[in-house]
Every structure is written in C-alpha cells, then in structure tokens.
Design an enzyme around this catalytic site. Structure first.
Site, PDB file in Angstrom:
ATOM      1  N   LYS A 137      46.347  43.932  47.526  1.00 19.51           N
ATOM      2  CA  LYS A 137      46.347  42.509  47.186  1.00 19.51           C
ATOM      3  C   LYS A 137      45.486  42.289  45.959  1.00 19.51           C
ATOM      4  O   LYS A 137      44.368  42.791  45.869  1.00 19.51           O
ATOM      5  CB  LYS A 137      45.772  41.694  48.338  1.00 19.51           C
ATOM      6  CG  LYS A 137      45.926  40.205  48.087  1.00 19.51           C
ATOM      7  CD  LYS A 137      45.067  39.394  48.991  1.00 19.51           C
ATOM      8  CE  LYS A 137      43.665  39.375  48.453  1.00 19.51           C
ATOM      9  NZ  LYS A 137      42.780  38.511  49.246  1.00 19.51           N
TER      10      LYS A 137
HETATM   11  C1  5RP Z   1      39.012  36.781  50.876  1.00 23.83           C
HETATM   12  C2  5RP Z   1      40.405  37.194  50.971  1.00 23.83           C
HETATM   13  C3  5RP Z   1      41.453  36.134  51.116  1.00 23.83           C
HETATM   14  O1  5RP Z   1      42.237  36.484  52.179  1.00 23.83           O
HETATM   15  C4  5RP Z   1      42.283  36.066  49.867  1.00 23.83           C
HETATM   16  O2  5RP Z   1      41.490  35.709  48.781  1.00 23.83           O
HETATM   17  C5  5RP Z   1      43.511  35.185  50.000  1.00 23.83           C
HETATM   18  O3  5RP Z   1      43.184  33.880  50.178  1.00 23.83           O
HETATM   19  P1  5RP Z   1      43.319  32.764  49.054  1.00 23.83           P
HETATM   20  O4  5RP Z   1      44.789  32.590  48.797  1.00 23.83           O
HETATM   21  O5  5RP Z   1      42.676  31.553  49.636  1.00 23.83           O
HETATM   22  O6  5RP Z   1      42.625  33.292  47.806  1.00 23.83           O
HETATM   23  O7  5RP Z   1      40.715  38.340  50.967  1.00 23.83           O
HETATM   24  O8  5RP Z   1      38.272  37.871  50.444  1.00 23.83           O
END
Ligand code: 5RP
Length: 267
Positions: free
Chosen positions: A173
């Site tokens: 991610k």
């Molecule tokens: C925090 C994360 C969150 O899950 C990620 O950032 C996704 O959430 P958002 O769309 O609110 O940024 O990993 O560390």
C-alpha cells in the site's frame, strides 16, 4: 503460492478483476480516537456490506466487529509507537502469527518506514512477518508509511514499494503521486493506494480514478470514506471505479445521487 496462500490472497484481491476495496480502520493504533472513529462499532457496521475486506487491529476486531461477519480480515500487526511518542517509525510486530490465525486473518499488514531512523528495524519486521506468513499460507501487506520530512514522489514511493516486494510482501500500500505509472511498473506485486487525509469527495474520487487508471490494483481507504458525511455513498462510488470501471464523472454522479437519496429519506 500454495493453496492456502492463494485462497487467502483471492479474498483480498478479487480474482475476477485483480482489484480490491479494502476499508482501512486501523488508524487508532497510533492516532488514538481519530475523528469519526471514536466509536468504531458504529462507524464500521454500515460499511461492512460494501467492503471487500477490512483492515484493523486485533483490539478493534475483538471489541467492535461481530465474529459472524463474512468480510475478510486484514490484521494490522505492527505498532508500538504513538503520534506523540519518540519516533513513529519505531514499530515492532505486536500481534503473533498464532493470534492472527486464531482471529482467522486473511492477510497481515505491517508498516515499513523507508528513510527513517528505524528503517532497518521495520524492514526486519517485514522479513520476519513474510517468513511467518509463508509458513502458514497468509499473505502480507506492506504499508509504505511516509515520515513528515519525506517527499511523496515517484522516486521515494517507487523505492519503498520495490523494497517491500523484494523482501517478499504479497501486496503493497502506498500513496498516489505524479508519475505513478513508474511506481507501478517497477514493482512486481499489486499496489493499492491509501486515501490520506480527508479531502472533498470530488477530489477523493478523482484520486481513486487516477490511481486505478495508472495501474493501482485498488484502494486501502479510510478517512475519505468514514469521515465523509455520506460514508455509504462514498464507498459505493469508490467501488464503482475500482470494480465497475466507472470514470470519475460517473462515480461522482453516483455519489451525488446516493447522498441526495439519503438526505431525502431523512425527511
Ligand atoms: C495508517 C494506515 C491507514 O490504514 C492508511 O493510511 C489508509 O487510510 P487513509 O485512507 O485514511 O489514509 O495504514 O498507518
């Protein structure tokens, strides 16, 4: 990949289209009671029928989600630092593989902090988690966390995603950025994007469309869904882009229609 690993992976990234809508609700693990996630149970329940999977910690899973749900679990297993602590990158694996199996996790998520003080520790965590995941057939999601001082550009995010894949993560991610195709092209595993801080629904849907158009395999999105005044309309619109190939205008139109219907139903 062995059968169990393939089976779990198919619960995260849909085999029909290679895409995913993962609902991120793990923010409390370092941010505490984030706005609109103060009462996780209330926030999560109405969104569950629309999410392909949910990403959360064991604490929120146990206390705020019914074990009878049919939604795959992406268990966040890294943590140990807070927003006011010494250094956010000082994370450890805080949930064991045995616990993850007991909780029936389909995937394990862990942050890596490239370029930060504890970079090496977090990459060691990832390598250990990949070994554990391989032993039991559980895929690993590497979360490319970005320190305040880091530029979220293709060079930096490309570096982070590539390293995650080299260490054996199954999905990564990251954030959408200019020249995102370069990040995708240099990373051999699926990339999903975070939404980041709350922006307007219009901007968040444009971001989703651009990311998918540039090769992202889906989203791991939180605040731009559940901090919206119309979270269900928003997740449906995001899903229409990810799984139904809606363009930005069609998805935004869907959001407006769904949110207006909600307003009308309230009277
Ligand atoms: C925090 C994360 C969150 O899950 C990620 O950032 C996704 O959430 P958002 O769309 O609110 O940024 O990993 O560390």
């Amino acid at each position: 990949m062995d059968w169990g690993m393939k089976n779990r992976f198919s619960k995260i990234i849909r085999p029909e289209d290679g895409r995913c809508v993962m609902l991120a609700i793990d923010h409390g693990y370092f941010l505490g009671p984030t706005e609109k996630l103060e009462n996780p149970k209330e926030t999560i329940k109405p969104l569950l029928p629309h999410a392909d999977s949910i990403m959360l910690t064991r604490g929120i899973l146990r206390t705020s989600v019914s074990p009878e749900i049919n939604v795959p679990i992406v268990l966040r297993v890294s943590g140990g630092s807070s927003i006011i602590g010494e250094d956010l990158s000082k994370e450890a694996i805080v949930t064991s593989i045995e616990e993850a199996i007991k909780l029936n996790a389909s995937c394990l998520a862990l942050s890596i902090f490239i370029g930060s003080k504890y970079e090496s520790q977090t990459l060691g965590n990832l390598s250990k988690l990949v070994d554990d995941g391989e032993r039991y057939g559980i895929p690993i999601l590497a979360v490319t966390a970005v320190g305040k001082e880091m530029a979220r550009d293709a060079r930096y995010l490309g570096l982070a995603c590539r390293i995650a894949s080299e260490l054996g993560a199954h999905v990564v991610k990251t954030y959408y950025c200019k020249d995102f195709t370069k990040v995708v092209e240099s990373c051999p595993i699926p990339i999903i994007i975070a939404g980041g801080k709350k922006i307007s629904e219009r901007e968040a849907l444009q971001l989703t469309f651009d990311a998918i158009n540039d090769g992202a395999s889906g989203v791991d999105m939180g605040r731009n869904i559940w901090q919206s005044d119309y979270p269900i309309a928003m997740i449906k619109a995001v899903k229409s882009i990810v799984h139904e190939n809606y363009n930005f205008a069609e998805a935004y139109d869907l959001f407006l229609t769904e949110s207006k219907a909600k307003i009308q139903n309230a009277f």
